[in-house]
Design a protein around this motif. Sequence first.
Motif, PDB file in Angstrom:
ATOM      1  N   ALA A 119       2.450  -9.626   2.415  1.00  0.00           N
ATOM      2  CA  ALA A 119       1.570  -9.754   1.251  1.00  0.00           C
ATOM      3  C   ALA A 119       0.375 -10.643   1.567  1.00  0.00           C
ATOM      4  CB  ALA A 119       2.359 -10.314   0.069  1.00  0.00           C
ATOM      5  N   ARG A 120       0.599 -11.732   2.293  1.00  0.00           N
ATOM      6  CA  ARG A 120      -0.510 -12.621   2.648  1.00  0.00           C
ATOM      7  C   ARG A 120      -1.488 -11.929   3.584  1.00  0.00           C
ATOM      8  NH1 ARG A 120      -0.630 -15.871  -1.479  1.00  0.00           N
ATOM      9  NH2 ARG A 120       1.277 -17.100  -1.726  1.00  0.00           N
ATOM     10  N   PHE A 121      -0.969 -11.173   4.539  1.00  0.00           N
ATOM     11  CA  PHE A 121      -1.868 -10.498   5.474  1.00  0.00           C
ATOM     12  C   PHE A 121      -2.670  -9.401   4.768  1.00  0.00           C
ATOM     13  CE2 PHE A 121       1.193 -12.015   8.858  1.00  0.00           C
ATOM     14  CZ  PHE A 121       0.305 -12.941   9.369  1.00  0.00           C
ATOM     15  N   PHE A 122      -2.086  -8.758   3.776  1.00  0.00           N
ATOM     16  CA  PHE A 122      -2.867  -7.799   2.992  1.00  0.00           C
ATOM     17  C   PHE A 122      -3.945  -8.514   2.175  1.00  0.00           C
ATOM     18  CE2 PHE A 122       0.520  -4.483   3.516  1.00  0.00           C
ATOM     19  CZ  PHE A 122      -0.329  -3.506   4.022  1.00  0.00           C
ATOM     20  N   GLU A 123      -3.656  -9.737   1.735  1.00  0.00           N
ATOM     21  CA  GLU A 123      -4.689 -10.528   1.065  1.00  0.00           C
ATOM     22  C   GLU A 123      -5.852 -10.791   2.017  1.00  0.00           C
ATOM     23  OE1 GLU A 123      -5.108 -11.627  -1.919  1.00  0.00           O
ATOM     24  OE2 GLU A 123      -3.188 -11.448  -2.949  1.00  0.00           O
ATOM     25  N   VAL A 124      -5.538 -11.083   3.268  1.00  0.00           N
ATOM     26  CA  VAL A 124      -6.587 -11.294   4.266  1.00  0.00           C
ATOM     27  C   VAL A 124      -7.426 -10.032   4.420  1.00  0.00           C
ATOM     28  CG1 VAL A 124      -7.034 -11.765   6.699  1.00  0.00           C
ATOM     29  CG2 VAL A 124      -5.258 -13.042   5.495  1.00  0.00           C
ATOM     30  N   ILE A 125      -6.767  -8.892   4.503  1.00  0.00           N
ATOM     31  CA  ILE A 125      -7.484  -7.626   4.677  1.00  0.00           C
ATOM     32  C   ILE A 125      -8.378  -7.340   3.475  1.00  0.00           C
ATOM     33  CG2 ILE A 125      -7.152  -5.129   4.868  1.00  0.00           C
ATOM     34  CD1 ILE A 125      -4.543  -5.797   6.414  1.00  0.00           C
ATOM     35  N   ASP A 126      -7.888  -7.644   2.270  1.00  0.00           N
ATOM     36  CA  ASP A 126      -8.673  -7.373   1.066  1.00  0.00           C
ATOM     37  C   ASP A 126      -9.848  -8.333   0.917  1.00  0.00           C
ATOM     38  OD1 ASP A 126      -6.947  -5.330   0.468  1.00  0.00           O
ATOM     39  OD2 ASP A 126      -5.716  -6.517  -0.904  1.00  0.00           O
ATOM     40  N   ARG A 127      -9.658  -9.595   1.298  1.00  0.00           N
ATOM     41  CA  ARG A 127     -10.705 -10.598   1.098  1.00  0.00           C
ATOM     42  C   ARG A 127     -11.707 -10.647   2.243  1.00  0.00           C
ATOM     43  NH1 ARG A 127      -9.542 -14.328  -2.994  1.00  0.00           N
ATOM     44  NH2 ARG A 127      -7.484 -14.038  -3.926  1.00  0.00           N
ATOM     45  N   ALA A 128     -11.307 -10.219   3.422  1.00  0.00           N
ATOM     46  CA  ALA A 128     -12.221 -10.268   4.576  1.00  0.00           C
ATOM     47  C   ALA A 128     -12.147  -8.959   5.341  1.00  0.00           C
ATOM     48  CB  ALA A 128     -11.863 -11.451   5.475  1.00  0.00           C
ATOM     49  N   PRO A 129     -12.492  -7.837   4.697  1.00  0.00           N
ATOM     50  CA  PRO A 129     -12.373  -6.540   5.387  1.00  0.00           C
ATOM     51  C   PRO A 129     -13.356  -6.437   6.547  1.00  0.00           C
ATOM     52  CG  PRO A 129     -13.541  -6.296   3.303  1.00  0.00           C
ATOM     53  CD  PRO A 129     -13.032  -7.699   3.337  1.00  0.00           C
ATOM     54  N   GLY A 130     -12.898  -5.783   7.607  1.00  0.00           N
ATOM     55  CA  GLY A 130     -13.762  -5.565   8.757  1.00  0.00           C
ATOM     56  C   GLY A 130     -13.935  -6.759   9.667  1.00  0.00           C
ATOM     57  N   THR A 131     -13.279  -7.872   9.367  1.00  0.00           N
ATOM     58  CA  THR A 131     -13.410  -9.068  10.192  1.00  0.00           C
ATOM     59  C   THR A 131     -12.285  -9.132  11.221  1.00  0.00           C
ATOM     60  OG1 THR A 131     -12.095 -10.410   8.671  1.00  0.00           O
ATOM     61  CG2 THR A 131     -14.470 -10.291   8.266  1.00  0.00           C
ATOM     62  N   THR A 132     -12.406 -10.107  12.111  1.00  0.00           N
ATOM     63  CA  THR A 132     -11.341 -10.332  13.089  1.00  0.00           C
ATOM     64  C   THR A 132     -10.026 -10.648  12.400  1.00  0.00           C
ATOM     65  OG1 THR A 132     -12.936 -11.119  14.720  1.00  0.00           O
ATOM     66  CG2 THR A 132     -10.646 -11.775  15.030  1.00  0.00           C
ATOM     67  N   PHE A 133     -10.106 -11.421  11.306  1.00  0.00           N
ATOM     68  CA  PHE A 133      -8.883 -11.756  10.573  1.00  0.00           C
ATOM     69  C   PHE A 133      -8.172 -10.491  10.100  1.00  0.00           C
ATOM     70  CE2 PHE A 133     -11.378 -15.694   9.755  1.00  0.00           C
ATOM     71  CZ  PHE A 133     -10.531 -16.565  10.405  1.00  0.00           C
ATOM     72  N   ALA A 134      -8.937  -9.546   9.558  1.00  0.00           N
ATOM     73  CA  ALA A 134      -8.326  -8.329   9.022  1.00  0.00           C
ATOM     74  C   ALA A 134      -7.666  -7.509  10.129  1.00  0.00           C
ATOM     75  CB  ALA A 134      -9.382  -7.499   8.294  1.00  0.00           C
ATOM     76  N   GLU A 135      -8.331  -7.379  11.272  1.00  0.00           N
ATOM     77  CA  GLU A 135      -7.766  -6.573  12.353  1.00  0.00           C
ATOM     78  C   GLU A 135      -6.536  -7.243  12.965  1.00  0.00           C
ATOM     79  OE1 GLU A 135     -10.689  -5.249  15.111  1.00  0.00           O
ATOM     80  OE2 GLU A 135     -12.132  -4.726  13.553  1.00  0.00           O
ATOM     81  N   PHE A 136      -6.576  -8.568  13.081  1.00  0.00           N
ATOM     82  CA  PHE A 136      -5.389  -9.274  13.556  1.00  0.00           C
ATOM     83  C   PHE A 136      -4.256  -9.165  12.537  1.00  0.00           C
ATOM     84  CE2 PHE A 136      -7.240 -12.501  16.799  1.00  0.00           C
ATOM     85  CZ  PHE A 136      -7.840 -11.452  17.469  1.00  0.00           C
ATOM     86  N   ALA A 137      -4.616  -9.161  11.243  1.00  0.00           N
ATOM     87  CA  ALA A 137      -3.588  -9.072  10.202  1.00  0.00           C
ATOM     88  C   ALA A 137      -2.799  -7.770  10.321  1.00  0.00           C
ATOM     89  CB  ALA A 137      -4.236  -9.178   8.819  1.00  0.00           C
ATOM     90  N   TRP A 138      -3.467  -6.667  10.681  1.00  0.00           N
ATOM     91  CA  TRP A 138      -2.741  -5.406  10.856  1.00  0.00           C
ATOM     92  C   TRP A 138      -1.717  -5.520  11.981  1.00  0.00           C
ATOM     93  CZ3 TRP A 138      -2.134  -1.942   7.426  1.00  0.00           C
ATOM     94  CH2 TRP A 138      -3.141  -1.619   6.520  1.00  0.00           C
ATOM     95  N   CYS A 139      -2.055  -6.253  13.031  1.00  0.00           N
ATOM     96  CA  CYS A 139      -1.089  -6.448  14.125  1.00  0.00           C
ATOM     97  C   CYS A 139       0.139  -7.212  13.638  1.00  0.00           C
ATOM     98  CB  CYS A 139      -1.751  -7.197  15.278  1.00  0.00           C
ATOM     99  SG  CYS A 139      -3.051  -6.273  16.134  1.00  0.00           S
ATOM    100  N   TRP A 140      -0.079  -8.249  12.828  1.00  0.00           N
ATOM    101  CA  TRP A 140       1.055  -9.023  12.329  1.00  0.00           C
ATOM    102  C   TRP A 140       1.867  -8.216  11.323  1.00  0.00           C
ATOM    103  CZ3 TRP A 140       2.264 -12.607  15.402  1.00  0.00           C
ATOM    104  CH2 TRP A 140       1.303 -13.368  16.062  1.00  0.00           C
ATOM    105  N   ILE A 141       1.211  -7.353  10.555  1.00  0.00           N
ATOM    106  CA  ILE A 141       1.958  -6.482   9.640  1.00  0.00           C
ATOM    107  C   ILE A 141       2.861  -5.547  10.442  1.00  0.00           C
ATOM    108  CG2 ILE A 141       1.704  -4.585   7.996  1.00  0.00           C
ATOM    109  CD1 ILE A 141      -0.810  -6.010   6.957  1.00  0.00           C
ATOM    110  N   GLY A 142       2.326  -4.996  11.542  1.00  0.00           N
ATOM    111  CA  GLY A 142       3.159  -4.155  12.401  1.00  0.00           C
ATOM    112  C   GLY A 142       4.346  -4.907  12.957  1.00  0.00           C
TER     113      GLY A 142
END
Length: 688
Positions: free
Chosen positions: A426-449
């Motif tokens: 849930a926190r990593f999806f918050e990162v993706i929603d609040r900072a889309p297209g950033t390094t944080f968002a792309e790294f967040a997908w890795c942690w979700i996986g």
Amino acid sequence: MPADGASAQPAAPRPRRGLIRRLVTPAIVLACVTGGAALSQQLRPKPAPETAEPHTDADAPPAPDAHPAPNAPPTPADRATAGRVNNSIRAASYSYALKLIRGAAPGAFGDEHQAAYREGLCLEGLNRLKEADAAYQKAEQDPNVGGWARATLGRARCAIDAGTLTEARALMDRVLLRSGHQECRGSKFREEVAYLRARVCVLELGSPAPLDPLNAGALAWPAMQVEPDVYLDWLASAESAASPSPDTGRDVVEVHADKDPQNPTVTLRLAKQPALDAVHALASAAQLEVSEDDTVAKLLADPVGPVEVERLPLGVVLTALTERARVKWEIKGRELLLAPAPYGTGPELTVQALRQALEVAAEHPAAAPMRVTLANLDARAGRFRVATLGYRQVFETVGHAPAAPHAAYNLGLMEMKAGNRKSAVARFFEVIDRAPGTTFAEFAWCWIGRSHLEDDAPEAARRAYVTAYNGNNKEAVSAAALGVCMCDLLTGNEGAVRELMADAKLSTREPHAMITNYYTALLRYRTAPSESRKELLFRAIDAADEGRALGPGGVYLTGRVYTELGLTREMCSLYEREVETARGPLALRMLYEVAERYDRLDARSAARARYLSVAAVDQYGLRARAELRLAALDARDGNGEDAVRRCWVLTKSKDVPLEDVLRVMGHGYELQGMYRAAADCFAGRLPE
């Protein structure tokens, strides 16, 4: 023909009379006109000297008296220029503001010091630090102490950005020791000094590890730097009259312990004097005995002051008086110990500086980055619960601040460490929603996986990794490719792994390179097994730390490889070390496979203990399978009654085949001598 026979030149053509007339007539007319004009100019009377118009050149510099005198009140045009400059600085349009400042009238800002301060802000924003420092030095000549303090803090910021942290500390201390002046009261100099001191402490710790989706310990560190445009209003530079000279004949040293006797505050009014004398005066008022040697006396011989502080903590004032001389202090009982040592900055001192800054400057523009940095230091020190609370405070109070994605990203890592995978996702999806297209968002997908894989869901993990693989960040693409390969290896899709390894652009960072070598050695061994390739595979596994960079999924894959190579003992040892810290369905699967190995070796006691652990914790399919194995162990131990009891419970489960349950149940009935019921079970029917 000439007599000598030379060839004669052709005769020039004779001009026609009409053409001559047409050319000569206009020339005569023009000469008459110009001559008459010249004559009229000569006959016209010359103007008097006082009425003569001066020659003007558009490209020439303005005359010295083109602008009003510096002390003249600003005109409406000057006020408009000053307003445009201020608005341009607030909009971070530093180049345009600098152009306006340098072209403005001398009195546009009230005095030259105000103009120099704004020039310093613009140059600082343009990262022209040497020029900014020079402009701030001009602004330091302001007779108003508040204006001097603002300019000195500007120089401190430039020193920090230039990496001269010792100079920055000295400049900050100068401002702090005059923060109690009447022209500084009500300002935010105390807050700014506390913030800058915390920032210096953080910088002295060194650069943190860069973000890496294969390193759960690499936290996101926000920049604590504040843009210069903020300081136009945060440290307001209002014009005021010059300061009176300090009253050097009335020294004041007061210690206030009414609110907190353990942390008293002090008020000082001291004339310029050696730093050691100021320390002695302060210690005497605090009823402390000073202990120093000759070296300390020499270091503190340089003068400080005038000192004017109002109710500042005792420790803060002592630090401001001593650290520029490379002297540290310590209070033990009623003794103040001074020692000649550099003021070292460690993690705990940095934590203390950040907490002090947040205590006195909770509304500072850099408060959110300071809170995230403080939480990061708590996490480094193993205070994970405190760190989690700090991240949540930032995330919930300033959710749209630039530091919020840092807090959410780090909070996701803390939740993963605590085994709260749903909260982490849930926190990593918050990162993706609040900072889309950033390094944080792309790294967040890795942690979700990785979280999905820890939930023993390789298909869902693969989808998340594929999303990260389609991003733009090189490190995220590399980590995602390795994650996709891991999922495919676990599900037996080896062909897809070979294709992806051939096409993907993998990072050369150490954990990425080690995992890449591991996969390459594994694929080579499976292509043509040999002892030499087996040895190379062992070395690659060891260099990759048995796949731990990929999390529990990488460890589980390595255990499968050990089993493939016939090294079941190594598999058991690896899994049992991992389940000591790992949580979730995948960790339980590792524990279940260890129990199966002991079961095959007929180590019933060891197998039973692990089956019981899985059955007690797991909420999914492994619980039923563990219960069935426990029933089989009961039957092998001759305990038919317990075997039948467990099997009757399992007849209602869809996680194990009914025929397997009936087979064990029949054996249990047989042990009890209930042969009819056993026969029904062996025939595939539930006994009546």
